[in-house]
Design a protein around this motif. Structure first.
Motif, PDB file in Angstrom:
ATOM      1  N   LEU A   1       0.832  -1.211   0.000  1.00  0.00           N
ATOM      2  CA  LEU A   1       0.000   0.000   0.000  1.00  0.00           C
ATOM      3  C   LEU A   1       0.867   1.261   0.000  1.00  0.00           C
ATOM      4  O   LEU A   1       0.584   2.223  -0.720  1.00  0.00           O
ATOM      5  CB  LEU A   1      -0.925   0.002   1.217  1.00  0.00           C
ATOM      6  CG  LEU A   1      -2.092  -0.992   1.195  1.00  0.00           C
ATOM      7  CD1 LEU A   1      -2.797  -0.990   2.541  1.00  0.00           C
ATOM      8  CD2 LEU A   1      -3.073  -0.648   0.078  1.00  0.00           C
ATOM      9  N   ALA A   2       1.934   1.246   0.796  1.00  0.00           N
ATOM     10  CA  ALA A   2       2.816   2.416   0.843  1.00  0.00           C
ATOM     11  C   ALA A   2       3.455   2.676  -0.505  1.00  0.00           C
ATOM     12  O   ALA A   2       3.600   3.830  -0.932  1.00  0.00           O
ATOM     13  CB  ALA A   2       3.885   2.219   1.918  1.00  0.00           C
ATOM     14  N   ASP A   3       3.815   1.599  -1.203  1.00  0.00           N
ATOM     15  CA  ASP A   3       4.460   1.753  -2.509  1.00  0.00           C
ATOM     16  C   ASP A   3       3.489   2.219  -3.585  1.00  0.00           C
ATOM     17  O   ASP A   3       3.927   2.749  -4.621  1.00  0.00           O
ATOM     18  CB  ASP A   3       5.089   0.426  -2.956  1.00  0.00           C
ATOM     19  CG  ASP A   3       6.317   0.061  -2.145  1.00  0.00           C
ATOM     20  OD1 ASP A   3       6.894   0.959  -1.498  1.00  0.00           O
ATOM     21  OD2 ASP A   3       6.692  -1.132  -2.146  1.00  0.00           O
ATOM     22  N   HIS A   4       2.193   2.013  -3.379  1.00  0.00           N
ATOM     23  CA  HIS A   4       1.218   2.329  -4.419  1.00  0.00           C
ATOM     24  C   HIS A   4       0.235   3.426  -3.999  1.00  0.00           C
ATOM     25  O   HIS A   4      -0.848   3.556  -4.579  1.00  0.00           O
ATOM     26  CB  HIS A   4       0.450   1.058  -4.811  1.00  0.00           C
ATOM     27  CG  HIS A   4       1.312   0.027  -5.458  1.00  0.00           C
ATOM     28  ND1 HIS A   4       2.036  -0.906  -4.741  1.00  0.00           N
ATOM     29  CD2 HIS A   4       1.592  -0.207  -6.755  1.00  0.00           C
ATOM     30  CE1 HIS A   4       2.715  -1.677  -5.580  1.00  0.00           C
ATOM     31  NE2 HIS A   4       2.466  -1.272  -6.806  1.00  0.00           N
ATOM     32  N   THR A   5       0.616   4.231  -3.043  1.00  0.00           N
ATOM     33  CA  THR A   5      -0.244   5.321  -2.607  1.00  0.00           C
ATOM     34  C   THR A   5      -0.416   6.350  -3.717  1.00  0.00           C
ATOM     35  O   THR A   5       0.557   6.783  -4.337  1.00  0.00           O
ATOM     36  CB  THR A   5       0.353   6.003  -1.358  1.00  0.00           C
ATOM     37  OG1 THR A   5       0.363   5.070  -0.277  1.00  0.00           O
ATOM     38  CG2 THR A   5      -0.465   7.218  -0.949  1.00  0.00           C
ATOM     39  N   TYR A   6      -1.651   6.743  -3.994  1.00  0.00           N
ATOM     40  CA  TYR A   6      -1.917   7.785  -4.989  1.00  0.00           C
ATOM     41  C   TYR A   6      -2.585   9.016  -4.372  1.00  0.00           C
ATOM     42  O   TYR A   6      -2.820  10.007  -5.054  1.00  0.00           O
ATOM     43  CB  TYR A   6      -2.783   7.229  -6.129  1.00  0.00           C
ATOM     44  CG  TYR A   6      -4.143   6.708  -5.698  1.00  0.00           C
ATOM     45  CD1 TYR A   6      -5.271   7.525  -5.702  1.00  0.00           C
ATOM     46  CD2 TYR A   6      -4.310   5.387  -5.310  1.00  0.00           C
ATOM     47  CE1 TYR A   6      -6.518   7.045  -5.321  1.00  0.00           C
ATOM     48  CE2 TYR A   6      -5.547   4.892  -4.931  1.00  0.00           C
ATOM     49  CZ  TYR A   6      -6.657   5.728  -4.930  1.00  0.00           C
ATOM     50  OH  TYR A   6      -7.889   5.255  -4.547  1.00  0.00           O
ATOM     51  N   ASP A   7      -2.871   8.939  -3.086  1.00  0.00           N
ATOM     52  CA  ASP A   7      -3.483  10.063  -2.365  1.00  0.00           C
ATOM     53  C   ASP A   7      -2.373  10.999  -1.888  1.00  0.00           C
ATOM     54  O   ASP A   7      -1.986  10.999  -0.720  1.00  0.00           O
ATOM     55  CB  ASP A   7      -4.306   9.536  -1.182  1.00  0.00           C
ATOM     56  CG  ASP A   7      -5.014  10.650  -0.429  1.00  0.00           C
ATOM     57  OD1 ASP A   7      -5.160  11.743  -0.989  1.00  0.00           O
ATOM     58  OD2 ASP A   7      -5.411  10.408   0.732  1.00  0.00           O
ATOM     59  N   ARG A   8      -1.842  11.771  -2.817  1.00  0.00           N
ATOM     60  CA  ARG A   8      -0.725  12.655  -2.511  1.00  0.00           C
ATOM     61  C   ARG A   8      -0.738  13.835  -3.476  1.00  0.00           C
ATOM     62  O   ARG A   8      -1.375  13.785  -4.527  1.00  0.00           O
ATOM     63  CB  ARG A   8       0.610  11.907  -2.656  1.00  0.00           C
ATOM     64  CG  ARG A   8       0.868  11.397  -4.059  1.00  0.00           C
ATOM     65  CD  ARG A   8       2.139  10.565  -4.155  1.00  0.00           C
ATOM     66  NE  ARG A   8       2.443  10.169  -5.518  1.00  0.00           N
ATOM     67  CZ  ARG A   8       1.918   9.144  -6.156  1.00  0.00           C
ATOM     68  NH1 ARG A   8       1.027   8.377  -5.526  1.00  0.00           N
ATOM     69  NH2 ARG A   8       2.238   8.870  -7.406  1.00  0.00           N
ATOM     70  N   ALA A   9      -0.019  14.858  -3.092  1.00  0.00           N
ATOM     71  CA  ALA A   9       0.118  16.018  -3.976  1.00  0.00           C
ATOM     72  C   ALA A   9       0.899  15.600  -5.211  1.00  0.00           C
ATOM     73  O   ALA A   9       1.949  14.956  -5.102  1.00  0.00           O
ATOM     74  CB  ALA A   9       0.824  17.155  -3.249  1.00  0.00           C
ATOM     75  N   VAL A  10       0.391  15.935  -6.377  1.00  0.00           N
ATOM     76  CA  VAL A  10       1.023  15.559  -7.637  1.00  0.00           C
ATOM     77  C   VAL A  10       1.801  16.735  -8.189  1.00  0.00           C
ATOM     78  O   VAL A  10       1.266  17.836  -8.347  1.00  0.00           O
ATOM     79  CB  VAL A  10      -0.030  15.099  -8.662  1.00  0.00           C
ATOM     80  CG1 VAL A  10       0.635  14.744  -9.991  1.00  0.00           C
ATOM     81  CG2 VAL A  10      -0.813  13.905  -8.118  1.00  0.00           C
ATOM     82  N   GLU A  11       3.097  16.490  -8.460  1.00  0.00           N
ATOM     83  CA  GLU A  11       3.928  17.539  -9.038  1.00  0.00           C
ATOM     84  C   GLU A  11       3.481  17.783 -10.470  1.00  0.00           C
ATOM     85  O   GLU A  11       3.373  16.862 -11.270  1.00  0.00           O
ATOM     86  CB  GLU A  11       5.402  17.117  -9.015  1.00  0.00           C
ATOM     87  CG  GLU A  11       6.348  18.211  -9.458  1.00  0.00           C
ATOM     88  CD  GLU A  11       7.803  17.769  -9.365  1.00  0.00           C
ATOM     89  OE1 GLU A  11       8.677  18.605  -9.583  1.00  0.00           O
ATOM     90  OE2 GLU A  11       8.028  16.579  -9.088  1.00  0.00           O
ATOM     91  N   GLN A  12       3.208  19.048 -10.804  1.00  0.00           N
ATOM     92  CA  GLN A  12       2.665  19.371 -12.118  1.00  0.00           C
ATOM     93  C   GLN A  12       3.575  20.282 -12.936  1.00  0.00           C
ATOM     94  O   GLN A  12       3.157  20.795 -13.965  1.00  0.00           O
ATOM     95  CB  GLN A  12       1.293  20.043 -11.955  1.00  0.00           C
ATOM     96  CG  GLN A  12       0.213  19.140 -11.374  1.00  0.00           C
ATOM     97  CD  GLN A  12      -0.203  18.028 -12.327  1.00  0.00           C
ATOM     98  OE1 GLN A  12       0.125  18.050 -13.497  1.00  0.00           O
ATOM     99  NE2 GLN A  12      -0.932  17.045 -11.807  1.00  0.00           N
ATOM    100  N   GLU A  13       4.820  20.475 -12.514  1.00  0.00           N
ATOM    101  CA  GLU A  13       5.700  21.367 -13.256  1.00  0.00           C
ATOM    102  C   GLU A  13       5.934  20.809 -14.660  1.00  0.00           C
ATOM    103  O   GLU A  13       6.450  19.706 -14.842  1.00  0.00           O
ATOM    104  CB  GLU A  13       7.038  21.530 -12.531  1.00  0.00           C
ATOM    105  CG  GLU A  13       7.977  22.501 -13.237  1.00  0.00           C
ATOM    106  CD  GLU A  13       9.333  22.564 -12.566  1.00  0.00           C
ATOM    107  OE1 GLU A  13      10.099  23.482 -12.900  1.00  0.00           O
ATOM    108  OE2 GLU A  13       9.626  21.697 -11.724  1.00  0.00           O
TER     109      GLU A  13
END
Length: 378
Positions: free
Chosen positions: A87-99
């Motif tokens: 689960l830790a390796d596949h977490t998608y509930d995070r801020a996504v870098e968009q630069e």
């Protein structure tokens, strides 16, 4: 390890032992369930389709057992365990870098002054750690040398065999790089060549190129490599509008150099993923076809950005130069690193052989070696 878990119908919220938190949707968890009815035990491939998952999928129980997450899905009444580490390796509930124009994690861009990554032929062929480090250098820097190899023709095929397979093209499984009469390609002359990516007229392009030296007593002919991602970073910093033009409109490339061959592609010089990550460079003045996909009122600005990118690529401060000795070779990520050649004289000999391969084979071999190392450590 997980510290706690709560569920609210379509969402499971967890807290890890380090205090970090993450949420997972029921549909995502069900689609990625690790049980043998969902994933084939031997190869991990999914055994269900998205249509097999109930449209009203939900979670009615989420518990922590031995630090892992135990989830029960409804209406299937199916219980599945999700390891906390997975689960830790596949977490998608995070801020996504968009630069826009960023490079992927694990990639290091560079200019002149870095020591050329290099491996020793015997060590790379005999020692897994040496082979792994050489592959990792190619993945991180986009190029690496291999020294102290044999000088027999076709030795470059043994380089490709370290991680994958040769990609055969109209040039054959490999090609000769030496002066020819009436050459079908300027590479087969003693002329200097501007830094370029190979075969931009193919779709897809060969993602790796190997050049192997068999003879090199001619004056000149040094090889130069340039990090196209670094050049694009400079353009983005100095001229963001120009960067957007080269990334936003397709260029055209063409090769019609021999009988029965007419190769064409339509791709941007700077290629970005949908979320803005830089994934490729195509730059080759010899193979550029007329640009016809840029609006009239943007064409001059497009050419100005093209010239500026070319200036960065030609900047001596950008290139790493070396002269290959017999038995030496180098490999480049052809979607990123450009290579050039200084002109060389007619006296002496210069004989290289080149071939193409695919980056997925290299990255797969590297990932498999890393996974095996982790499993052995456990």
């Amino acid at each position: 390890m997980l510290r706690s878990a709560t569920q609210t119908g379509s969402v499971v919220s967890v807290e890890f032992s380090d205090g970090s938190q993450a949420r997972f949707h029921a549909i995502w968890l069900r689609d990625n369930a690790l049980d043998p009815e969902t994933r084939a035990p031997g190869n991990g491939q999914r055994l269900i389709t998205i249509g097999d998952i109930p449209t009203d999928i939900s979670v009615n129980a989420a518990d922590i057992v031995n630090g892992d997450l135990l989830v029960t899905f409804q209406p299937e009444n199916k219980t599945v365990t999700f390891p906390s580490g997975w689960l830790a390796d596949h977490t998608y509930d995070r801020a996504v870098e968009q630069e826009t124009g960023r490079v992927a994690p694990g990639i290091t861009t560079w200019e002149r002054g870095i020591a050329a990554p290099s491996g020793d032929w015997a060590e790379v062929h005999a020692t897994p750690a040496a082979k792994r480090n050489w592959l990792a250098d190619v993945a991180e820097y986009g190029f690496a040398k291999l020294t102290n190899g044999p000088t027999e023709p076709e030795s470059l095929l043994k380089v490709a065999a370290l991680f994958g397979y040769v990609r055969e093209t109209n040039y054959g499984p490999y090609f000769e790089v030496r002066t020819e009469v009436n050459p079908t390609n300027l590479a087969y002359t003693g002329l200097g060549l501007q830094a370029h990516t190979d075969n931009p007229y193919r779709d897809p392009v060969p993602t790796l190129q190997i050049l192997y030296c068999l003879e090199n007593s001619a004056e000149g002919g040094e090889s130069i490599v340039v990090d196209g991602f670094r050049a694009a970073e400079r353009l983005r910093s100095d001229n963001p509008e120009g960067f957007a033009l080269l990334a936003g409109y397709p260029a055209r490339f063409e090769y019609v150099g021999s009988d029965g061959v007419c190769l064409r592609s339509r791709r941007p010089m700077i290629e970005l993923s949908p979320d803005g990550e830089m994934v490729g460079i195509r730059f080759n003045n010899r193979s550029s076809a007329p640009f016809v996909d840029v609006p009239f009122d943007q064409m001059e600005a497009y050419y100005a950005a093209y010239r500026q990118l070319g200036d960065y690529i030609d900047d001596p401060a950008m290139g790493v130069a070396f002269k290959l000795e017999p038995g030496e070779s180098f490999i480049v990520d052809n979607t990123r690193v450009l290579h050039a050649r200084l002109g060389y004289s007619g006296s002496g000999t210069r004989w290289l052989q080149g071939c193409y391969a695919d980056k997925d084979g290299l990255l797969s071999t590297l990932a498999a070696m890393d996974m095996a190392k982790l499993e052995a450590a456990e």
